[in-house]
Design a protein around this motif. Structure first.
Motif, PDB file in Angstrom:
ATOM      1  N   ALA A  65       0.854  -0.973   0.047  1.00  0.00           N
ATOM      2  CA  ALA A  65      -0.437  -0.216  -0.098  1.00  0.00           C
ATOM      3  C   ALA A  65       0.579   1.211   0.065  1.00  0.00           C
ATOM      4  CB  ALA A  65      -1.116   0.055   1.048  1.00  0.00           C
ATOM      5  N   LEU A  66       1.778   1.238   1.088  1.00  0.00           N
ATOM      6  CA  LEU A  66       2.634   2.494   0.864  1.00  0.00           C
ATOM      7  C   LEU A  66       3.301   2.479  -0.105  1.00  0.00           C
ATOM      8  CD1 LEU A  66       3.859   2.270   4.792  1.00  0.00           C
ATOM      9  CD2 LEU A  66       2.873   4.193   3.379  1.00  0.00           C
ATOM     10  N   ALA A  67       4.157   1.758  -0.901  1.00  0.00           N
ATOM     11  CA  ALA A  67       4.524   1.754  -2.052  1.00  0.00           C
ATOM     12  C   ALA A  67       4.503   2.269  -3.439  1.00  0.00           C
ATOM     13  CB  ALA A  67       5.606   0.223  -2.793  1.00  0.00           C
ATOM     14  N   ARG A  68       2.169   1.773  -3.089  1.00  0.00           N
ATOM     15  CA  ARG A  68       1.597   2.494  -4.607  1.00  0.00           C
ATOM     16  C   ARG A  68       1.479   3.617  -4.209  1.00  0.00           C
ATOM     17  NH1 ARG A  68       0.103   4.362  -7.909  1.00  0.00           N
ATOM     18  NH2 ARG A  68      -2.314   3.570  -9.369  1.00  0.00           N
ATOM     19  N   MET A  69       0.783   3.680  -3.144  1.00  0.00           N
ATOM     20  CA  MET A  69       0.447   4.917  -2.368  1.00  0.00           C
ATOM     21  C   MET A  69       1.257   6.179  -2.799  1.00  0.00           C
ATOM     22  SD  MET A  69      -3.067   3.935  -0.141  1.00  0.00           S
ATOM     23  CE  MET A  69      -3.637   5.888   0.140  1.00  0.00           C
ATOM     24  N   SER A  70       2.360   5.942  -2.320  1.00  0.00           N
ATOM     25  CA  SER A  70       3.710   7.146  -2.576  1.00  0.00           C
ATOM     26  C   SER A  70       4.643   7.759  -3.939  1.00  0.00           C
ATOM     27  CB  SER A  70       4.804   6.189  -1.936  1.00  0.00           C
ATOM     28  OG  SER A  70       5.383   5.421  -3.028  1.00  0.00           O
ATOM     29  N   ARG A  71       3.207   6.937  -4.629  1.00  0.00           N
ATOM     30  CA  ARG A  71       3.732   7.296  -5.988  1.00  0.00           C
ATOM     31  C   ARG A  71       2.050   7.466  -6.714  1.00  0.00           C
ATOM     32  NH1 ARG A  71       8.289   5.232  -8.652  1.00  0.00           N
ATOM     33  NH2 ARG A  71       7.052   5.309 -10.557  1.00  0.00           N
ATOM     34  N   LEU A  72       1.371   7.731  -6.448  1.00  0.00           N
ATOM     35  CA  LEU A  72       0.221   8.781  -6.661  1.00  0.00           C
ATOM     36  C   LEU A  72       0.413  10.069  -7.067  1.00  0.00           C
ATOM     37  CD1 LEU A  72      -2.543   7.881  -4.528  1.00  0.00           C
ATOM     38  CD2 LEU A  72      -2.424   6.604  -6.432  1.00  0.00           C
ATOM     39  N   ARG A  73      -0.237  10.701  -8.744  1.00  0.00           N
ATOM     40  CA  ARG A  73      -0.308  11.496  -8.906  1.00  0.00           C
ATOM     41  C   ARG A  73      -0.841  12.882  -8.266  1.00  0.00           C
ATOM     42  NH1 ARG A  73      -0.492   8.701 -13.039  1.00  0.00           N
ATOM     43  NH2 ARG A  73      -2.762   9.187 -13.643  1.00  0.00           N
ATOM     44  N   PRO A  74      -0.276  14.235  -8.043  1.00  0.00           N
ATOM     45  CA  PRO A  74      -1.718  14.644  -7.216  1.00  0.00           C
ATOM     46  C   PRO A  74      -3.262  14.538  -7.674  1.00  0.00           C
ATOM     47  CG  PRO A  74       0.341  15.803  -7.946  1.00  0.00           C
ATOM     48  CD  PRO A  74       0.557  14.284  -9.028  1.00  0.00           C
ATOM     49  N   GLU A  75      -3.596  14.925  -8.952  1.00  0.00           N
ATOM     50  CA  GLU A  75      -5.000  14.617  -9.204  1.00  0.00           C
ATOM     51  C   GLU A  75      -6.041  12.685  -8.728  1.00  0.00           C
ATOM     52  OE1 GLU A  75      -1.994  13.439 -12.865  1.00  0.00           O
ATOM     53  OE2 GLU A  75      -2.072  14.835 -11.370  1.00  0.00           O
ATOM     54  N   GLU A  76      -4.788  12.062  -8.383  1.00  0.00           N
ATOM     55  CA  GLU A  76      -5.167  10.813  -8.436  1.00  0.00           C
ATOM     56  C   GLU A  76      -5.133  10.867  -6.917  1.00  0.00           C
ATOM     57  OE1 GLU A  76      -3.263   7.197 -11.111  1.00  0.00           O
ATOM     58  OE2 GLU A  76      -1.631   8.756  -9.374  1.00  0.00           O
ATOM     59  N   ARG A  77      -4.671  11.885  -6.106  1.00  0.00           N
ATOM     60  CA  ARG A  77      -4.755  11.870  -4.831  1.00  0.00           C
ATOM     61  C   ARG A  77      -5.914  12.658  -4.454  1.00  0.00           C
ATOM     62  NH1 ARG A  77       0.492  12.342  -0.883  1.00  0.00           N
ATOM     63  NH2 ARG A  77       2.041  11.376  -2.251  1.00  0.00           N
ATOM     64  N   ALA A  78      -6.442  13.505  -5.304  1.00  0.00           N
ATOM     65  CA  ALA A  78      -7.603  14.949  -5.172  1.00  0.00           C
ATOM     66  C   ALA A  78      -8.992  13.572  -5.506  1.00  0.00           C
ATOM     67  CB  ALA A  78      -7.743  15.451  -6.076  1.00  0.00           C
ATOM     68  N   CYS A  79      -8.965  12.959  -6.284  1.00  0.00           N
ATOM     69  CA  CYS A  79      -9.669  11.615  -6.560  1.00  0.00           C
ATOM     70  C   CYS A  79     -10.330  10.548  -6.094  1.00  0.00           C
ATOM     71  CB  CYS A  79      -9.540  11.179  -8.055  1.00  0.00           C
ATOM     72  SG  CYS A  79      -9.920  12.327  -9.495  1.00  0.00           S
ATOM     73  N   GLY A  80      -9.020  10.332  -4.764  1.00  0.00           N
ATOM     74  CA  GLY A  80      -9.914   9.205  -4.118  1.00  0.00           C
ATOM     75  C   GLY A  80      -8.533   8.059  -4.566  1.00  0.00           C
ATOM     76  N   VAL A  81      -8.651   7.434  -3.739  1.00  0.00           N
ATOM     77  CA  VAL A  81      -8.251   5.489  -4.240  1.00  0.00           C
ATOM     78  C   VAL A  81      -9.365   4.905  -3.647  1.00  0.00           C
ATOM     79  CG1 VAL A  81      -6.633   3.629  -2.840  1.00  0.00           C
ATOM     80  CG2 VAL A  81      -6.456   6.068  -3.571  1.00  0.00           C
ATOM     81  N   VAL A  82      -9.556   3.784  -4.158  1.00  0.00           N
ATOM     82  CA  VAL A  82     -11.078   2.549  -3.968  1.00  0.00           C
ATOM     83  C   VAL A  82     -10.385   0.803  -3.860  1.00  0.00           C
ATOM     84  CG1 VAL A  82     -13.434   1.594  -4.559  1.00  0.00           C
ATOM     85  CG2 VAL A  82     -12.401   3.874  -4.885  1.00  0.00           C
ATOM     86  N   THR A  83     -10.871   0.453  -3.242  1.00  0.00           N
ATOM     87  CA  THR A  83      -9.975  -1.067  -2.864  1.00  0.00           C
ATOM     88  C   THR A  83     -11.051  -2.003  -2.038  1.00  0.00           C
ATOM     89  OG1 THR A  83      -8.015  -2.380  -2.361  1.00  0.00           O
ATOM     90  CG2 THR A  83      -8.810  -0.858  -0.797  1.00  0.00           C
TER      91      THR A  83
END
Length: 348
Positions: A65-83
């Motif tokens: 989770a940390l490896a993937r989410m540390s690489r989120l682009r700003p627009e992806e962070r703004a849209c949020g994460v679903v799992t």
């Protein structure tokens, strides 16, 4: 805009695992390895436990989770994460989101998810959705929701950066314990073993990577036996809720390639006793999904004589009722064994 269900068609290569290792070193200390003389004497082997159960969310999933989410682009962070998650992956995503400054998170869990894991998710304050009876049904609902919302979907075991994060366990094992003969790895969807197998395939191919499943949910073993992939495989009642259901294409392919050398299937009753042994003798709380490697050692004991083996204890998020049952079963067996020894004739 942010939606991505399965970003690539192949598991990560060594360069990605090394990059994930670089990312995680600044956030997570390596987990310890421990050996226990009692078990070593019993098996005639040198057995080491990799204590992923001591991670901050109680499982190895926090790495991916940390490896993937540390690489989120700003627009992806703004849209949020679903799992979608049986519990541990969702907890890891929730933890990573909080550590990385409050990324909005929605977690879909099956209605059968372990209550203790659901309570932990609720404590993180994520948006929690219950959907279906199985992980596959929760996953389908989560994918549809992410598409509709334009959110970033984090696959639990077939996202390359998630799997690269899990593969960092192998790099830590190679540093702490070079020249292992085998590593025993729990297998559910297969993200953990895929990452570990990729790293060992590249750096230490002599070490055998051995998957472990339960008889209630042996999707990878059955896939290899039948020559067809069981991605959505109904599981029977099991103590290893985190391993229940089908297996992913990446783990299946790595097994066909020989990077995963073997898959062992253990009995539920042996697993229950392993949970009790870990608590009573090793003083470790390990959930069923994490304890399958111990059960496998016991069920195949003679083959390990003279070998140096690591067992990944993948998580600690254990229901109290299962812990009590495991302790009762182990202590009952220990009493039976003591009685048998006391009845044995002198010199026997």
């Amino acid at each position: 805009m942010g939606f991505s269900e399965r970003p690539t068609d192949s598991p990560p290569d060594l360069s990605m695992i090394r990059e994930a290792h670089r990312i995680l070193r600044a956030i997570l200390p390596p987990t310890p390895v421990r050996t226990f003389p009692h078990l070593n004497r019993q098996l005639g082997a040198e057995v080491w436990f990799k204590l992923e159960a001591w991670q901050p969310t109680g499982s190895f999933k926090v790495r991916g989770a940390l490896a993937r989410m540390s690489r989120l682009r700003p627009e992806e962070r703004a849209c949020g994460v679903v799992t979608a998650s049986a519990g541990n992956h969702g907890l890891a995503v929730a933890f990573a989101a909080r550590l990385l400054s409050g990324i909005p998170v929605t977690v879909f869990v099956p209605e059968t998810a372990a209550p203790n894991k659901v309570r932990a998710l609720e404590a993180f304050g994520v948006r929690l959705e219950r959907a279906g009876r199985t992980y596959a049904e929760a996953h389908a609902a989560a994918v549809a929701f992410a598409q509709h919302q334009g959110a970033c979907y984090l696959h639990a075991y077939e996202d390359p950066w998630v799997v690269a994060g899990q593969g960092t366990i192998a790099l830590e094992l190679m540093e702490a314990l070079p020249d292992l003969d085998a590593v025993l790895v729990p297998v559910g969807g297969g993200g953990l073993i895929s990452g570990i197998a990729r790293a060992y395939q590249a750096l230490a191919p002599r070490t055998r990577i051995i998957g472990v499943q339960t008889e209630a949910s042996p999707a990878l073993a059955a896939s290899l036996r039948d020559g067809r992939l069981y991605e959505d495989d109904p599981a029977g009642p099991t103590l290893a809720d985190g391993l229940a259901g089908g297996v992913g294409a990446w783990a299946y392919q790595l097994a066909l390639e020989g990077a995963i050398h073997e898959v062992l299937v253990v009995r539920e009753e042996t697993l229950l006793e392993a949970i009790g042994w870990l608590a009573a003798e090793a003083h470790l709380i390990v959930e069923g999904s994490g304890a399958v490697g111990i059960a496998a050692l016991w069920e195949t004991g003679p083959r390990w004589a003279g070998q140096r083996v690591a067992v990944v204890l993948s998580g600690s998020n254990l229901e109290g009722e299962i812990l009590l049952r495991g302790l009762a079963r182990y202590l009952e067996r220990r009493t039976e064994d003591s009685a048998d020894r006391s009845r044995a004739p002198v010199g026997a």
